[in-house]
Motif scaffolding. Structure first.
Motif, PDB file in Angstrom:
ATOM      1  N   PRO A  34      33.124  -1.542 -13.006  1.00  8.52           N
ATOM      2  CA  PRO A  34      32.551  -0.319 -13.566  1.00  8.52           C
ATOM      3  C   PRO A  34      32.422  -0.421 -15.091  1.00  8.52           C
ATOM      4  CG  PRO A  34      34.296   0.186 -12.001  1.00  8.52           C
ATOM      5  CD  PRO A  34      34.357  -1.283 -12.237  1.00  8.52           C
ATOM      6  N   GLU A  52      22.492  -4.375 -14.363  1.00 10.37           N
ATOM      7  CA  GLU A  52      22.481  -4.952 -13.022  1.00 10.37           C
ATOM      8  C   GLU A  52      23.852  -5.476 -12.606  1.00 10.37           C
ATOM      9  OE1 GLU A  52      19.872  -4.611 -11.319  1.00 10.37           O
ATOM     10  OE2 GLU A  52      18.130  -4.540 -12.656  1.00 10.37           O
ATOM     11  N   LYS A  59      18.368  -1.320 -17.571  1.00 13.47           N
ATOM     12  CA  LYS A  59      19.151  -1.015 -16.376  1.00 13.47           C
ATOM     13  C   LYS A  59      20.236  -2.077 -16.240  1.00 13.47           C
ATOM     14  CE  LYS A  59      18.925  -0.524 -11.334  1.00 13.47           C
ATOM     15  NZ  LYS A  59      18.059  -0.626 -10.130  1.00 13.47           N
ATOM     16  N   GLU A  71      24.616   1.941 -11.877  1.00  7.99           N
ATOM     17  CA  GLU A  71      24.907   1.636 -10.464  1.00  7.99           C
ATOM     18  C   GLU A  71      25.013   0.120 -10.299  1.00  7.99           C
ATOM     19  OE1 GLU A  71      21.664   3.416  -8.429  1.00  7.99           O
ATOM     20  OE2 GLU A  71      22.382   5.484  -8.713  1.00  7.99           O
ATOM     21  N   ASN A  72      25.634  -0.527 -11.259  1.00 12.27           N
ATOM     22  CA  ASN A  72      25.675  -1.986 -11.303  1.00 12.27           C
ATOM     23  C   ASN A  72      26.702  -2.574 -10.341  1.00 12.27           C
ATOM     24  OD1 ASN A  72      27.395  -0.677 -13.525  1.00 12.27           O
ATOM     25  ND2 ASN A  72      28.375  -2.656 -13.281  1.00 12.27           N
ATOM     26  N   ASP A  73      26.484  -3.845  -9.998  1.00 14.86           N
ATOM     27  CA  ASP A  73      27.465  -4.608  -9.235  1.00 14.86           C
ATOM     28  C   ASP A  73      28.607  -5.033 -10.157  1.00 14.86           C
ATOM     29  OD1 ASP A  73      25.925  -4.442  -6.956  1.00 14.86           O
ATOM     30  OD2 ASP A  73      24.815  -6.287  -7.413  1.00 14.86           O
ATOM     31  N   PRO A  79      20.598   5.106 -14.671  1.00 10.78           N
ATOM     32  CA  PRO A  79      21.945   5.453 -14.190  1.00 10.78           C
ATOM     33  C   PRO A  79      22.748   4.193 -13.865  1.00 10.78           C
ATOM     34  CG  PRO A  79      20.303   6.854 -13.159  1.00 10.78           C
ATOM     35  CD  PRO A  79      19.543   5.825 -13.925  1.00 10.78           C
TER      36      PRO A  79
END
Length: 507
Positions: free
Chosen positions: A67, A137, A135, A62-64, A60
């Motif tokens: 968006p 990051e 994922k 949910e990166n820093d 999912p």
């Protein structure tokens, strides 16, 4: 007269020159209004024309930072997988060609050093990644830098020394990756291996209750009379299949084996219409109280590691679509793959089969898996990986009991299924006048005596005689084609042959 000729030539030259100028201007205008073509901008090797499609499962988002946009994520995935593909090709060919287009200076130093070492030692590595779990990051505010972690990447590789295979292995590794957006494309800047997750998944043991169903197989290999080896597509007629399945049930049989041709079904992009026809075929089997053994990868013959991901995507779509169907009995990975041992290499074929078995078991944990070997002598291959052992037999009937016992001694712990057998009733010159309907009936009688005495599950070949046999099946030699046309228990006109009472009384 000469002046007239000169004038005509002058006018034609003027018109030709103007035509060339206009053509040149239009070409320039067209070029300036055409988007960048990556295949022409980059130095892409020929192999990249094929798709590279390992399974990719994004965590999912949910990166820093910024968006992530869907289109951008698709572009990142495309370029990231291409980077892996170019890496695999570089290691296989020990060539740096194309690497600079997918890796920045700092990222390709280590890869180039590996290639230098391999060239020195005359070593090559054939590999493919089968699954990625990336994922995201970090995604920079300016949209030009991303950082991702790719956890537990599943990889298969074969290592060759002086062109001899010395090692083949599966491995799982994790990586941290930084990509930069350059010239509209994402290139790897940093590529660092990190410790893999310690979490281990315990493989779920397959339920062996299917052993009873396999032991009760009494069946037939099926093609419609007018469309052998070509039953799906525009020629698909469910009314004919329904009628044939009703005939098969009347014979006292309970199983049909059908075939899914790899190319005709669309390879990695499975043809939706044909997949629906395949499902409809299983619906008709349910309607007639029959079970279906589905043979995948008919007419497939690549097996190359670089092609693994494409064949996996093909099988995944079919298996996941049909795995819950009531009529499905079992998956047959490939028909007679041992016939490709000589041309493709035994180790290459077995490696592909073993990995495909593992993948099908992952997608469908309920239904058993087998391989349709061409003879009992080779059917011990991968016997520990399959759920039951299938073999074919077309030799003389008196030799069958011995061949069966020898295989049973090699594989004592698995159900053995005689997946194909039969006898051609062709009595012409191309069969040395040895065939006849009477001899066909005699052959079935003798084989089935052994089947009954040993309770051997079976599927015979086949329902109908065929008027046409594609050259892709048995080649162009007339003696092979002529024999192949006459294995049915019904003739060209759909009339019962002499063998018919033997079949119906025995089953």
């Amino acid at each position: 007269m000469n002046r007239t000729i000169y004038r005509v030539l002058l006018i034609l030259s003027f018109l030709a020159l103007n035509g060339l100028i206009l053509f040149g201007l239009s070409s320039v205008w067209s070029y300036l209004n055409t988007g960048a073509d990556r295949s022409k901008m980059l130095h892409l090797p020929q192999e990249l024309s094929a798709n590279y499609l390992p399974k990719i499962e994004w965590e999912p988002l949910e990166n820093d930072g910024r968006p992530m946009e869907k289109q951008t994520l698709d572009e990142i995935e495309r370029d990231y997988l291409k980077a892996w593909q170019i890496r695999n090709i570089a290691l296989e060919n020990n060539s740096e060609y194309g690497v600079a287009d997918y890796y920045t200076d700092s990222a390709r130093v280590k890869l180039f050093s590996i290639l230098d070492l391999n060239r020195t030692k005359n070593t090559t590595v054939k590999s493919a990644t089968l699954r990625h779990r990336p994922k995201l990051e970090f995604y920079s505010t300016d949209g030009k830098i991303i950082v991702l972690t790719d956890t537990n990447v599943e990889r298969y590789e074969e290592i060759y020394l002086n062109d001899n295979l010395i090692l083949k292995q599966k491995s799982t590794s994790s990586y941290q990756i930084m990509l930069l957006l350059e010239d509209g494309f994402w290139r790897i800047r940093h590529f660092v291996e990190i410790p893999s997750s310690k979490t281990k998944t315990i493989p779920q043991k397959k339920n062996t209750s299917f052993d009873v169903s396999i032991s009760k197989i009494r069946g037939i290999n099926y093609y419609p009379k007018k469309t052998p080896w070509n039953m799906f597509g525009k020629q698909f007629q469910d009314s004919i299949i329904d009628r044939d399945f009703s005939k098969i049930k009347t014979l006292g049989l309970n199983t049909v084996r059908i075939f899914v041709p790899y190319d005709a079904f669309g390879k990695a992009e499975v043809d939706f219409e044909k997949l629906e026809q395949l499902k409809r075929t299983l619906d008709l089997a349910t309607r007639n109280d029959l079970k279906v053994m589905v043979t995948l990868f008919d007419f497939y013959g690549d097996y190359g590691i670089q092609d693994w991901t494409i064949s996996h995507r093909h099988a995944e779509q079919i298996v996941t679509e049909l795995k819950n169907h009531k009529a499905l009995l079992a998956w047959d990975i490939k028909n007679e793959p041992d016939l490709d041992f000589k041309s493709r290499g035994k180790e290459k074929v077995l490696a592909w089969l073993e990995q495909m078995i593992s993948s099908v078991n992952e997608w469908d944990k309920l239904h058993p898996v087998t391989i349709g070997w061409s003879s009992p002598e080779v059917a011990f291959n991968l016997s520990q990986e399959v759920d039951f052992v299938s073999f074919h037999y077309y030799r003389d009937a008196p030799s069958f009991p011995k061949a069966y016992e020898e295989l049973k001694n090699k594989v004592p712990s698995k159900n053995l299924v005689l997946q194909e057998f039969g006898y051609s009733s062709y009595d012409g010159i191309w069969n040395a006048f040895l065939g006849s309907q009477e001899n066909q009936a005699k052959y079935h009688t003798e084989i089935q005596k052994t089947l009954e005495e040993n309770n051997i599950p079976f599927l015979f070949w086949t329902l109908y005689d065929f008027e046409e046999i594609p050259s892709s099946v048995v080649g162009k030699l007339p003696w092979r084609k002529a024999r192949q046309k006459h294995f049915g228990i019904f003739d060209f006109d759909g009339k019962q042959k002499t063998v018919y009472p033997v079949i119906i009384t025995r089953h």
